[in-house]
Design an enzyme around this catalytic site. Structure first.
Site, mmCIF file in Angstrom:
data_model
loop_
_atom_site.group_PDB
_atom_site.id
_atom_site.type_symbol
_atom_site.label_atom_id
_atom_site.label_comp_id
_atom_site.label_asym_id
_atom_site.label_seq_id
_atom_site.Cartn_x
_atom_site.Cartn_y
_atom_site.Cartn_z
ATOM 1 N N LYS A 1 -9.474 6.956 -18.619
ATOM 2 C CA LYS A 1 -9.891 7.528 -19.896
ATOM 3 C C LYS A 1 -8.736 7.498 -20.901
ATOM 4 O O LYS A 1 -8.282 6.418 -21.252
ATOM 5 C CB LYS A 1 -10.454 8.936 -19.648
ATOM 6 C CG LYS A 1 -11.404 9.025 -18.451
ATOM 7 C CD LYS A 1 -12.698 8.240 -18.629
ATOM 8 C CE LYS A 1 -13.532 8.137 -17.355
ATOM 9 N NZ LYS A 1 -13.836 9.382 -16.660
ATOM 10 N N TYR B 1 -17.418 16.975 -14.075
ATOM 11 C CA TYR B 1 -17.767 15.558 -14.052
ATOM 12 C C TYR B 1 -18.788 15.328 -12.927
ATOM 13 O O TYR B 1 -18.592 15.820 -11.802
ATOM 14 C CB TYR B 1 -16.493 14.743 -13.801
ATOM 15 C CG TYR B 1 -16.759 13.269 -13.691
ATOM 16 C CD1 TYR B 1 -17.151 12.541 -14.797
ATOM 17 C CD2 TYR B 1 -16.631 12.610 -12.483
ATOM 18 C CE1 TYR B 1 -17.423 11.184 -14.699
ATOM 19 C CE2 TYR B 1 -16.877 11.252 -12.375
ATOM 20 C CZ TYR B 1 -17.280 10.547 -13.491
ATOM 21 O OH TYR B 1 -17.547 9.215 -13.386
ATOM 22 N N ARG C 1 0.849 -1.197 0.000
ATOM 23 C CA ARG C 1 0.000 0.000 0.000
ATOM 24 C C ARG C 1 0.879 1.240 0.000
ATOM 25 O O ARG C 1 0.581 2.237 -0.636
ATOM 26 C CB ARG C 1 -0.954 -0.006 1.211
ATOM 27 C CG ARG C 1 -1.664 1.327 1.386
ATOM 28 C CD ARG C 1 -2.901 1.296 2.296
ATOM 29 N NE ARG C 1 -2.841 0.370 3.399
ATOM 30 C CZ ARG C 1 -2.126 0.563 4.528
ATOM 31 N NH1 ARG C 1 -1.430 1.666 4.700
ATOM 32 N NH2 ARG C 1 -2.126 -0.362 5.474
ATOM 33 N N ASP D 1 -8.417 19.301 -13.460
ATOM 34 C CA ASP D 1 -8.746 17.939 -13.899
ATOM 35 C C ASP D 1 -8.460 17.910 -15.403
ATOM 36 O O ASP D 1 -9.193 18.497 -16.203
ATOM 37 C CB ASP D 1 -10.217 17.639 -13.592
ATOM 38 C CG ASP D 1 -10.628 16.226 -14.013
ATOM 39 O OD1 ASP D 1 -9.973 15.662 -14.918
ATOM 40 O OD2 ASP D 1 -11.613 15.710 -13.454
HETATM 41 C C1 LIG Z 1 -14.256 9.747 -15.390
HETATM 42 C C2 LIG Z 1 -13.876 11.076 -14.873
HETATM 43 C C3 LIG Z 1 -13.556 11.250 -13.520
HETATM 44 C C4 LIG Z 1 -13.664 10.127 -12.504
HETATM 45 O O1 LIG Z 1 -12.756 9.119 -12.761
HETATM 46 P P1 LIG Z 1 -12.996 7.555 -12.368
HETATM 47 O O2 LIG Z 1 -11.744 6.930 -12.859
HETATM 48 O O3 LIG Z 1 -14.225 7.123 -13.089
HETATM 49 O O4 LIG Z 1 -13.156 7.510 -10.894
HETATM 50 C C5 LIG Z 1 -13.150 12.515 -13.121
HETATM 51 N N1 LIG Z 1 -13.075 13.548 -13.985
HETATM 52 C C6 LIG Z 1 -13.398 13.404 -15.285
HETATM 53 C C7 LIG Z 1 -13.279 14.587 -16.194
HETATM 54 C C8 LIG Z 1 -13.806 12.174 -15.779
HETATM 55 O O5 LIG Z 1 -14.139 12.050 -17.055
#
Ligand SMILES: *Cc1c(COP(=O)(O)O)cnc(C)c1O
Length: 387
Positions: A200, A103, A51, A175
């Site tokens: 993504k 998001y 961890r 983000d």
């Molecule tokens: C998918 C997404 C998240 C969250 O990510 P997870 O891996 O699904 O927890 C946060 N910000 C954006 C812009 C996203 O597309």
């Protein structure tokens, strides 16, 4: 001797990865271990418990830090775990100003989880730096921005927001999931933290869930590293391997995503049955000029409004054959979705309609297939959706 600075595509393939010291294996091994043998109490090779520190994860953390042009990277079990860990570095009573086109899960964790612990959140149109400034209070510690935003593809000025934040002693988090570091590196524009859902574009193949935070700030890195271990939302070794495999082709994939999305956006724009197209690559897009100054490509995400009612929009998204109806984005395959009922279902209707996320909005994650097949697929789905 200092190594010369390598360029992005070279870093994507190599950063953080050395041949395995035991065997010379060129690919980073997936170390399926939870612990490491010690020579004596506390005597070990820098690895004590998985961890806390893990070799496959460490390779990915170094790779992602290099791609974002940052000194420190930390990986998490999801994008939401990365976001949550950054917020956990704040204190009860602190205030965060966030963009209002976010998001859905980010909005949900801010309002439904962290607000219960005494943190305050204000949501504003971050494309207008003045409204961000007006929302600041003496307790504001962090500004949280998505650009391009999800799902309206709005562009926020990272440089000006960073200047505003720093003039008040506030930190700025971006983000960067939609752009990926192949198109935008927020730290170089003044941001303090970059957060990703590596699920993504970084992973890129819709086969893993993960997240990361990259920063240049050593003190904050230590704070976040402490939380990564103390809270424990760490990714597994195979997940790290998959993202590491994904980033090797990131520049190639992003260039194809951009090319295909541009062609699809231009096609939709000319289509008589489409009311609005949101894509920052279009010269008509309100953030186009700004995007040119902080991005080197406009990405693979498009949203649009089909003429007609919500039922027609639902028929259309159920009628595509190459685009799959699914949540998520950023994989090699094209996806189509309905933000109001899917990704953004957790945002109250009045809230989302205020900033343009209407019931009929459709979102595309344009993949790397042959663009002609994508365009033909959308055309046939639009045609068959007519009442
Ligand atoms: C998918 C997404 C998240 C969250 O990510 P997870 O891996 O699904 O927890 C946060 N910000 C954006 C812009 C996203 O597309």
């Amino acid at each position: 001797m200092k190594e010369p600075k390598r360029r992005f595509a070279t870093e994507a393939v190599h950063a953080g990865q050395e041949p395995d010291p035991a065997t010379g294996a060129i690919m980073t091994p997936v170390y399926l271990t939870s612990t490491y043998v010690q020579q004596g109490p506390g005597q070990h090779k820098g690895f004590d418990y998985a961890r806390t520190v893990h070799p496959t994860r460490l390779a990915l953390e170094r790779n992602l830090a290099a791609l974002e042009g940052g000194r420190f990277g930390l990986c998490f079990s999801s994008g939401m775990a990365a976001t949550s860990t950054l917020i956990q570095a704040l204190e009860s009573g602190d205030h965060v100003v966030a963009g209002n086109d976010l998001y859905g899960g980010t909005y949900r964790v801010f309002t439904k989880v962290f607000q219960r612990f005494g943190l305050g959140f204000s949501f504003v149109d971050s494309t207008d730096v003045k409204s961000v400034e007006r929302a600041l209070t003496p307790k504001t510690r962090l500004i949280w921005i998505e650009t391009p935003s999800n799902p309206m593809l709005r562009i926020t000025d990272i440089r000006r927001t960073a200047e505003l934040a720093h003039s008040k002693g506030i930190k700025l988090a971006i983000d960067n999931t939609f752009a990926s570091p192949a198109l935008q590196t927020p730290l170089a524009l003044g941001a303090d933290f970059v957060v990703h859902s590596t699920t993504k574009y970084l992973g890129g193949h819709s086969d893993v869930v993960g997240g990361c935070i990259v920063t240049n700030d050593e003190e904050w890195h230590q704070k976040l590293k402490f939380l990564q271990n103390a809270v424990g939302a760490v990714p597994g070794p195979l997940d790290c391997f998959l993202v590491l495999r994904g980033t090797k082709t990131l520049p190639l994939r992003m260039s194809k995503h951009c090319q295909n999305a541009m062609a699809v956006a231009e096609h939709l724009l000319k289509h008589p049955e489409i009311a609005k197209v949101h894509y920052p690559g279009l010269t008509q897009h309100p953030g186009h000029a700004l995007a040119r100054t902080q991005m080197c490509g406009f990405g693979g995400m498009i949203s649009f409004e089909l003429k007609g009612d919500l039922e027609r929009a639902k028929r259309m998204i159920s009628g595509t054959k190459v685009f799959s109806l699914a949540e998520s984005l950023g994989g090699v395959e094209s996806l189509i979705g309905h933000p109001a009922s899917m990704t953004h279902g957790s945002i109250p209707r009045e809230e989302r309609i205020k900033y343009g996320l209407v019931d009929g909005l459709i979102r595309l994650s344009v993949g790397i297939e042959d663009v002609q097949d994508l365009v033909e697929d959308l055309d046939q789905a639009i045609a068959q959706s007519r009442a």
